[in-house]
Design a protein around this motif. Sequence first.
Motif, PDB file in Angstrom:
ATOM      1  N   ALA A   1       0.819  -1.208   0.000  1.00  4.35           N
ATOM      2  CA  ALA A   1       0.000   0.000   0.000  1.00  4.35           C
ATOM      3  C   ALA A   1       0.856   1.262   0.000  1.00  4.35           C
ATOM      4  CB  ALA A   1      -0.938  -0.013   1.204  1.00  4.35           C
ATOM      5  N   HIS A   2       1.951   1.219   0.747  1.00  6.39           N
ATOM      6  CA  HIS A   2       2.807   2.402   0.905  1.00  6.39           C
ATOM      7  C   HIS A   2       4.146   1.960   1.470  1.00  6.39           C
ATOM      8  CE1 HIS A   2       1.901   2.083   5.160  1.00  6.39           C
ATOM      9  NE2 HIS A   2       0.628   2.012   4.831  1.00  6.39           N
ATOM     10  N   VAL A   3       5.043   2.902   1.658  1.00  4.17           N
ATOM     11  CA  VAL A   3       6.421   2.561   2.043  1.00  4.17           C
ATOM     12  C   VAL A   3       6.495   1.941   3.437  1.00  4.17           C
ATOM     13  CG1 VAL A   3       6.988   4.831   3.020  1.00  4.17           C
ATOM     14  CG2 VAL A   3       8.791   3.445   1.935  1.00  4.17           C
ATOM     15  N   GLY A   4       5.445   2.126   4.246  1.00  3.55           N
ATOM     16  CA  GLY A   4       5.438   1.552   5.592  1.00  3.55           C
ATOM     17  C   GLY A   4       4.764   0.195   5.669  1.00  3.55           C
ATOM     18  N   ASP A   5       4.453  -0.386   4.521  1.00  5.71           N
ATOM     19  CA  ASP A   5       3.679  -1.622   4.460  1.00  5.71           C
ATOM     20  C   ASP A   5       4.586  -2.860   4.418  1.00  5.71           C
ATOM     21  OD1 ASP A   5       1.492  -3.323   4.246  1.00  5.71           O
ATOM     22  OD2 ASP A   5       1.115  -2.902   2.121  1.00  5.71           O
ATOM     23  N   ASP A   6       5.563  -2.914   5.336  1.00  7.88           N
ATOM     24  CA  ASP A   6       6.478  -4.064   5.427  1.00  7.88           C
ATOM     25  C   ASP A   6       7.056  -4.439   4.070  1.00  7.88           C
ATOM     26  OD1 ASP A   6       6.269  -4.355   8.188  1.00  7.88           O
ATOM     27  OD2 ASP A   6       4.482  -5.606   8.013  1.00  7.88           O
ATOM     28  N   VAL A   7       7.571  -3.440   3.384  1.00 12.87           N
ATOM     29  CA  VAL A   7       8.129  -3.658   2.053  1.00 12.87           C
ATOM     30  C   VAL A   7       9.524  -4.277   2.201  1.00 12.87           C
ATOM     31  CG1 VAL A   7       8.664  -2.573  -0.150  1.00 12.87           C
ATOM     32  CG2 VAL A   7       6.917  -1.559   1.333  1.00 12.87           C
ATOM     33  N   PRO A   8       9.778  -5.390   1.532  1.00 12.78           N
ATOM     34  CA  PRO A   8      11.096  -6.035   1.646  1.00 12.78           C
ATOM     35  C   PRO A   8      12.219  -5.131   1.125  1.00 12.78           C
ATOM     36  CG  PRO A   8       9.509  -7.533   0.658  1.00 12.78           C
ATOM     37  CD  PRO A   8       8.848  -6.184   0.711  1.00 12.78           C
ATOM     38  N   ASP A   9      13.403  -5.303   1.680  1.00 13.25           N
ATOM     39  CA  ASP A   9      14.547  -4.481   1.300  1.00 13.25           C
ATOM     40  C   ASP A   9      14.823  -4.552  -0.197  1.00 13.25           C
ATOM     41  OD1 ASP A   9      14.749  -4.009   3.984  1.00 13.25           O
ATOM     42  OD2 ASP A   9      16.707  -4.973   4.242  1.00 13.25           O
TER      43      ASP A   9
END
Length: 118
Positions: free
Chosen positions: A48-56
């Motif tokens: 959804a956004h950059v804070g959505d547990d996006v993998p490295d």
Amino acid sequence: MSDCVFCMVANGEIPATIVFENETVIAFEDIAPQAPAHTLIIPRVHYAHVGDDVPDDVLLALMKAVPEVAAAKGVTESGYRVIMNTGRDGGQTVNHLHLHVIGGRRMAESMVTFTEGT
Ligand code: AMP
Ligand code: ZN
């Protein structure tokens, strides 16, 4: 996400003008460009956004795509602005993580906006 417009672009369900792609990200032209060059970069997988547990590796791939897009759009030397609108106050209208890469004209110098500068 079946009702997400950028997932539909990633899946090929909605046509888009692809600027750059690899196994992790797709870059395509914004449908309502705010500058002569206005490209979006999205991960193929929905966040959804950059804070959505996006993998490295996804975050890295998004940023590594920026100079690729700049080169494809011919703005490497002239410069460009990278924007990530996040949430309501950030003006995010599509809730699929994306970067805007905009260039081809001078941007306002004092604020990080799409506003045209002099
Ligand atoms: P934001 O306001 O940061 O969420 O940006 C969403 C962007 O997506 C806007 O600049 C829209 O013009 C753009 N957009 C929406 N739908 C499409 C689409 N189907 N193809 C390309 N760009 C789109
Ligand atoms: Zn999505």
